[in-house]
Structure formats: structure tokens, C-alpha cells
Design a protein around this motif. Structure first.
Motif, mmCIF file in Angstrom:
data_model
loop_
_atom_site.group_PDB
_atom_site.id
_atom_site.type_symbol
_atom_site.label_atom_id
_atom_site.label_comp_id
_atom_site.label_asym_id
_atom_site.label_seq_id
_atom_site.Cartn_x
_atom_site.Cartn_y
_atom_site.Cartn_z
ATOM 1 N N ASP A 1 38.746 -34.952 3.199
ATOM 2 C CA ASP A 1 38.371 -33.609 3.969
ATOM 3 C C ASP A 1 37.925 -32.394 3.224
ATOM 4 O O ASP A 1 37.049 -31.574 3.184
ATOM 5 N N LEU A 2 39.236 -31.999 2.648
ATOM 6 C CA LEU A 2 39.368 -30.973 1.822
ATOM 7 C C LEU A 2 38.263 -30.862 0.435
ATOM 8 O O LEU A 2 37.349 -29.882 0.192
ATOM 9 N N VAL A 3 37.995 -31.971 0.042
ATOM 10 C CA VAL A 3 36.763 -32.048 -1.220
ATOM 11 C C VAL A 3 35.543 -31.869 -0.347
ATOM 12 O O VAL A 3 34.729 -31.008 -1.066
ATOM 13 N N ASN A 4 35.266 -32.532 0.491
ATOM 14 C CA ASN A 4 33.984 -32.081 1.446
ATOM 15 C C ASN A 4 33.714 -30.624 1.862
ATOM 16 O O ASN A 4 32.795 -29.998 1.318
ATOM 17 N N MET A 5 34.943 -30.026 2.031
ATOM 18 C CA MET A 5 34.847 -28.659 2.541
ATOM 19 C C MET A 5 34.643 -27.832 1.402
ATOM 20 O O MET A 5 33.655 -26.941 1.339
ATOM 21 N N ALA A 6 35.342 -27.860 0.157
ATOM 22 C CA ALA A 6 35.212 -27.174 -0.897
ATOM 23 C C ALA A 6 33.757 -27.458 -1.916
ATOM 24 O O ALA A 6 33.353 -26.530 -2.315
ATOM 25 N N LEU A 7 33.579 -28.671 -1.904
ATOM 26 C CA LEU A 7 32.529 -28.953 -2.942
ATOM 27 C C LEU A 7 31.261 -29.227 -2.220
ATOM 28 O O LEU A 7 30.216 -28.874 -2.892
ATOM 29 N N ASN A 8 31.194 -29.891 -1.215
ATOM 30 C CA ASN A 8 30.076 -30.399 -0.527
ATOM 31 C C ASN A 8 29.527 -29.179 0.126
ATOM 32 O O ASN A 8 28.093 -28.895 0.282
ATOM 33 N N GLN A 9 30.287 -28.436 1.074
ATOM 34 C CA GLN A 9 30.007 -27.361 1.950
ATOM 35 C C GLN A 9 29.867 -26.143 1.124
ATOM 36 O O GLN A 9 29.492 -25.146 1.696
ATOM 37 N N MET A 10 30.841 -25.964 -0.005
ATOM 38 C CA MET A 10 31.119 -24.688 -0.656
ATOM 39 C C MET A 10 31.568 -23.592 -0.054
ATOM 40 O O MET A 10 31.615 -22.642 -0.126
ATOM 41 N N ASP A 11 32.209 -24.136 1.035
ATOM 42 C CA ASP A 11 32.986 -23.176 1.800
ATOM 43 C C ASP A 11 34.612 -22.859 1.118
ATOM 44 O O ASP A 11 35.635 -23.478 1.465
#
Lengths: 362, 290
Positions: free
Chosen positions: B245-255
Motif C-alpha cells: 500500500d505504501l509503495v503504491n501511494m509513494a511511487l505510483n500515485q506520487m503522494d
């Protein structure tokens, strides 16, 4: 309580023992009489512990049978034999209290709770740990732990035998004496068959009615402390028991005289002709220093004063001989002569004692 | 004793401070920095206070992931610890077979995480994977990409396959340290098999088991590579664990802001649990005396 019979028993740690030397325990026939206290004495590695483990069922012997009161238990597991055994190093159940440790063997046999309570209290008093009953066994000193192990061994009253495998090694000398006295008292009170393994002759001689001496996987002699002292059946018994041990000298025997270092030594009793390795054994207590030139010439190497008496270390044509003389006796310097008290002389052929020919038979 | 006071001695620890600062403190502070700022692009930041923390705590997304993560770790521990002990108890004590067992047991531990993931990803496929094909031929409806139960089972079995050896090896080491005399004494005392386990083996394994539990908990709590390769967090978000979830948020969504606050809270949770473990271990040791 039971009579324990060993019949043609032998054990080897090798799967396919070939020669005699592969056997840790050589063939053995022996009865342990019900209710006696035995000491099993011998140097380290002579098969004492092996024998003990076979009796308690921790080991199955390669050959032979073990009978408890004529019932064959050779294949029976330890639990069925109802034996108590105490090991050289303490074994306690760390997470249990001292009380639970002592109660453990009784509870495993489903004993009644009030009986357990009362019995544990008795044992705790005997080993002097009443104060610590509610403490966890973890973190106790080695000798406290060993006292618990001893207590666990003694807690069951109905055991067939109590086996001790050098149990006092880790206990300090003062406590040793006390615990040994306790064990003796326990033996007198309940009459358990006890087998006490040790390599310490003092321990063996003070504890047991009968001492069994083992050497190289063999029982070489069984007897009272007095018999072991006066008539050692094997040269090993001679020098293992006694302080210092028996003197063993090369000799040849002709009828009622032995020839040692070229001198005649009267034996007072006739012997049959002997061949092979013949030796004369005499304990230091029976060796006298004399100025009589008819004795065997000897050189004095050293004198040790041990308080009650003196030990004189002598040299008789290259063989060392010890003599014990009274504290007040003068010690000549340099060369002297020795004579042996006839009553204390035993003759050995190939390390085994030879009986003199009986007068009546002659 | 006379101590010489020389404040210049502080310079001696300067190289370490610089290294630690470069490799740990500054990157961590960057994350902290992101977690309290917001941006509309062009590398222009403005302070956001604790907004990101608040947003994360109020959204279901993080709570759901945390819940999945805790359930996953709990299942892993409940299976691997008893299973590892059971295996250790049944391993041969010495000789050739003991060595062989040790080597075979160590093999899964030597395989890199993403390789394990790939192995199971293929293994479980119904078209070309041995497991998936066999199951579907047997008439069992198994598809880890469609069914969340199948996905969970696959991940749990995979982790058990990969890591139970570690627990078993640690428990085995603990068992090997028990002298024979204990087992002999237990026989003399007529203790049952269960009592031998309860009063001899378990207490002697306590130390290594605490380490095993700690290691397995931390590893399973931070698991990323294997579920990422096998399920990618799916189906849906059913296997979306905290790291994924964290990687999605940081790298895929750039949030970056929310992700930074997310990772700080993730880190604090791990720290908290480690502290709890540490306290338990220390207290277990203290229990000794009176």
C-alpha cells in the motif's frame, strides 16, 4: 524393593563387537541382594555407569538378562522398572518450584495430594531445603540443584532400587559428608537396595556394606571393606584401595617361600607351583623397616609425614615400595632393610590372587 | 582515578556522526520533512502541519491495510511456530540424516524473495503451473488472481514454505543443547512425553523461540516482495499489505506527503511492537529468582 539378578550380562557400544576389548562391560553374573547398600568402585571409564544405566533401563544390554525378583525386565522400559537414579550432574526442572520438583515423580505416579505434600516436606527437611520450597529451581547453585536431584531420587518409597551415579561430585566437602550420612540413615530406615557408583574409595568404604570393584569392564572383587583391604582378589583392587595402595613386587614362589629381589621371603603357607607373571602383594601397613640384614635391602627415597603416621617411599632394586610407620618411629637415612608381615602377604599370578594350598589338603 | 578532561575528544566520533547522518538521519528527516509539507508542483512546498497524519488516520485505507497485515502476521506465527517446533522435535539428533535434514531445511531460506514469489506465481497458475493445474484437474476451483481466499491461502502457504525452516532450525539448536541426562532423569521420574516437552524441552527452547517469534513477526509484518510478485495486492485490495500500500501511494500515485506520514506511522508501529517484545523477553529472564 527387589533382588536384582544380572545373568550373563555384557554390553558393547559397537553394533558388531568382535573381541573382548570391544565390550564396555564384560560378561557378568551377579546378584544384588534386596536391601543391601552397595558401592560400585572403579576408575573413570571402567563401565560403572554403563552397568548402572543397564539396571535402570536407560540402556539395553547387548547380551544377557536382568531379573528383578526373578521377573525378566531386560526389555522393560525405565518407567516400568520403578527405579530411582541420581546422576553426576544436577538435573532440575527449571520452571518448577523446588516443591514441584520434589513432588514430580510422585505426581507422575498419580499419588494422593496429601501424601505428596507430607512426603515432600519430609524430603525437604532431609536435604535441608525447607526454606526454599516455594522458590523457582532456576538460578539455584549447583549443589542446591544436586540436593533437589537427590531429593527427587529419594521421594518415592516403593522403588525397587536407588541408584546413585557419582552424585556428590559437585557438592562441597562438608555437605558431602552430611548427605552421605543422610543416605545411610535413609537406607537403615527404609531398607532400599542402593547402588552407589563412585571413584572415591573413602566414599565407597563409608557408604556401603559391600563394595564392588570394577576394572576394565569387569567386576574384579565384591566384598566388605575389610575383605578388600586384607585379601584383594586382583592387583588393581590392591592399589586402588588403600592410601597409599598395595605394593606389588615381581617374585617367584617356591612352596612356602617367595624370592623377591634375590632374597627369600617366608610366606608361612605353601603355594602350588606358579608360572607366568608372579607377583607378591603387600600393603604398606605390613611393611616394616628393620636393621636386620636378613631383610630385603632398600633405599629410602622420601618420607612423607601425614600427621598420624609417616609414609616411607622406598626403592627395592628399581621397584618402588611404600611403608607406613608410626609417627614416633625413627627413620634411618639412606639404605635400610625391609621385612613383610606374613599375615599381610598375598600372591598374584597374572594379576589374580592365588589361594595357598590348604594345610588339610596337603 | 584521575580522568583527563579534553573536549577535543568529541572530534574522534565525528566520522561516525557524519556517516550515520548521511546514511540514516538525513534521509529520515527528509521523510519527516515531506510528511509535514504540501506542494502544488514546481518544487514549491508549504507547511501542512499534521494534516497528512490526520488524513491517513481518518481514511479507511491505512486501517484496512494494517488490519490485513496484523491478521497475516498472526496466521503466520500461529502456523510457523508450532510447525517449526514439531519439525525440530522430529528431526534426527545426530548422524548423516541429521546433516541431510539441516541442509534440506536451509535451502528455502537461501532463495531470494522475488524468486520465491515467481516460483509460486507460476506454480499456482491453472494453465502452466503444476499446483494450479493439478488442483483444477482434481475439480477444485482454485484461482489466486480471482478469489481472495485462494490468494490468501497461496501467500500463507508460500510464507510457511519459505520461512518455517528458520523456526525449525532455531528450535532444533535449542533442543540440541539439552543434555541427555535430562531425558534420562525424566524417564526415571516416569514423566509422560507431554511433560518432557512442557517441563524440559519448552523451557530450554524459550530463548531461541522468543528470537524466532520476533524475527518471524517483523519479517511477516514488513513483507513486500512475495505478495507483490504473486498477487500485486489483489484481487481487489484483498492482499494489499502495509508495504504494498505504501509503495503504491509513494511511487505510483506520487503522494509524497501522505506516503511520508504513512511510513512514519508504520515505523512507529514496528518500534512499538519491538519494544513490547523486548520488555516481555527481559521480564521472562527476570522471572528467575525469588
Amino acid at each position: 524393593m527387589a533382588k536384582i539378578t544380572l545373568s550373563n550380562l555384557a554390553h558393547s557400544y559397537f553394533p558388531n563387537p568382535s573381541g573382548d576389548e570391544d565390550y564396555a562391560l564384560k560378561e557378568l553374573n551377579h546378584d544384588w541382594v534386596d536391601g543391601e547398600a552397595y558401592a560400585l568402585l572403579g576408575a573413570s571409564g571402567c563401565g560403572k555407569s554403563t552397568l548402572l544405566n543397564i539396571i535402570s533401563g536407560l540402556l539395553v544390554p547387548s547380551r544377557g538378562r536382568i531379573l528383578f525378583d526373578d521377573k525378566d525386565v531386560t526389555e522393560a522400559p525405565t518407567a516400568e522398572r520403578n527405579i530411582a537414579q541420581v546422576f553426576q550432574f544436577p538435573v532440575v526442572y527449571d520452571t518448577m518450584t523446588v516443591r514441584d520438583n520434589l513432588a514430580f515423580p510422585l505426581r507422575n505416579r498419580g499419588a494422593d495430594a496429601t501424601y505428596v505434600q507430607q512426603r515432600v516436606q519430609e524430603i525437604a527437611r532431609m536435604i535441608g531445603m525447607e526454606e526454599q520450597l516455594n522458590r523457582k529451581a532456576r538460578g539455584l547453585t549447583a549443589d542446591a540443584k544436586q540436593k533437589i536431584s537427590l531429593g527427587r531420587g529419594m521421594v518415592r518409597e516403593d522403588v525397587n532400587a536407588l541408584l546413585f551415579d557419582e552424585p556428590l561430585t559437585v557438592i562441597d566437602p562438608h555437605m558431602k559428608w552430611e548427605l552421605r550420612t543422610q543416605l545411610k540413615a535413609l537406607h537403615h530406615e527404609f531398607g532400599h537396595t542402593m547402588i552407589y557408583v563412585t571413584h572415591d574409595q573413602t566414599e565407597a568404604l563409608t557408604f556401603a556394606d559391600k563394595v564392588v570393584v570394577m576394572y576394565d569392564g569387569r567386576v574384579v572383587q565384591m566384598g566388605t571393606p575389610q575383605e578388600l583391604f586384607e585379601q584383594p582378589e586382583h592387583t588393581f583392587v590392591g592399589y586402588f584401595i588403600g592410601s597409599p595402595g598395595m605394593n606389588v613386587l615381581d617374585a617367584s614362589v617356591d612352596g612356602t617361600t617367595a624370592i623377591v629381589a634375590g632374597r627369600n621371603v617366608p610366606l608361612g603357607k605353601p603355594y602350588a607351583a606358579l608360572t607366568g607373571k608372579v607377583e607378591l602383594g603387600v600393603r604398606p601397613e605390613f611393611v616394616q623397616l628393620t636393621s636386620d640384614e636378613g631383610g630385603i635391602p632398600a633405599k629410602i627415597r622420601r618420607v612423607e609425614d601425614v600427621g598420624r603416621h609417616k609414609i616411607v617411599r622406598l626403592d627395592i632394586s628399581g621397584q618402588s615400595v611404600d611403608a607406613i610407620i608410626a609417627e614416633a618411629d625413627p627413620v634411618p637415612s639412606g639404605s635400610t632393610f625391609v621385612s613383610f608381615d606374613q599375615a599381610g602377604i598375598n600372591i598374584y599370578a597374572e594379576d589374580w590372587r592365588v589361594d595357598p594350598i590348604r594345610e588339610s589338603a596337603a | 582515578m584521575n580522568k583527563t578532561v579534553n573536549q577535543k575528544a568529541w572530534f574522534l566520533i565525528l566520522p561516525v556522526l557524519v556517516l550515520v547522518g548521511f546514511s540514516a538521519v538525513v534521509p529520515l528527516m527528509t521523510v519527516v520533512n515531506y510528511s509535514v509539507q504540501d506542494t502544488f508542483g514546481n518544487n514549491v512546498f508549504f507547511p501542512a502541519g499534521l494534516d497528512w497524519f490526520r488524513t491517513n488516520l481518518q481514511s479507511d485505507r491505512m486501517w484496512d491495510s494494517l488490519q490485513r497485515q496484523l491478521i497475516f502476521s498472526a496466521i503466520i506465527l500461529l502456523i510457523q511456530i508450532p510447525l517449526g517446533i514439531l519439525i525440530a522435535l522430529n528431526m534426527p539428533k545426530r548422524g548423516f540424516w541429521a546433516s541431510l535434514c539441516l541442509v534440506l531445511m536451509s535451502l528455502p531460506l537461501l532463495i531470494p524473495w522475488n524468486v520465491v514469489g515467481t516460483i509460486w506465481q507460476i506454480f499456482g497458475r491453472a494453465d502452466i503451473g503444476l499446483l494450479g493445474y493439478t488442483l483444477s484437474e482434481m475439480g477444485i476451483d482454485y484461482n489466486y488472481t480471482q478469489d481472495w481466499v485462494d490468494a490468501w491461502i497461496t501467500l500463507v502457504v508460500m510464507d510457511v514454505w519459505h520461512w518455517t525452516s528458520l523456526v525449525a532450525l532455531l528450535a532444533y539448536a535449542g533442543l540440541q543443547s539439552i543434555p541427555d541426562a535430562y531425558y534420562q532423569a525424566a524417564k526415571i521420574d516416569q514423566a509422560s512425553r507431554w511433560k518432557v516437552f512442557r517441563y524440559i524441552e519448552l523451557p530450554k527452547m524459550q530463548g531461541v523461540l522468543m528470537i524466532a517469534i520476533l524475527l518471524r513477526f517483523m519479517d511477516s509484518f514488513m513483507i513486500y516482495t512475495e505478495p507483490f510478485v504473486v498477487t500485486g495486492g489483489g484481487p481487489g485490495s484483498s492482499t494489499n499489505f502495509l508495504s504494498i500500500d505504501l509503495v503504491n501511494m509513494a511511487l505510483n500515485q506520487m503522494d509524497l506527503g501522505p506516503a511520508a506520514s504513512y511510513s512514519i506511522m508504520y515505523y512507529l508501529v514496528i518500534l512499538l511492537i519491538s519494544y513490547v517484545f523486548y520488555t516481555i523477553m527481559v521480564n521472562l529472564d527476570k522471572r528467575d529468582g525469588v
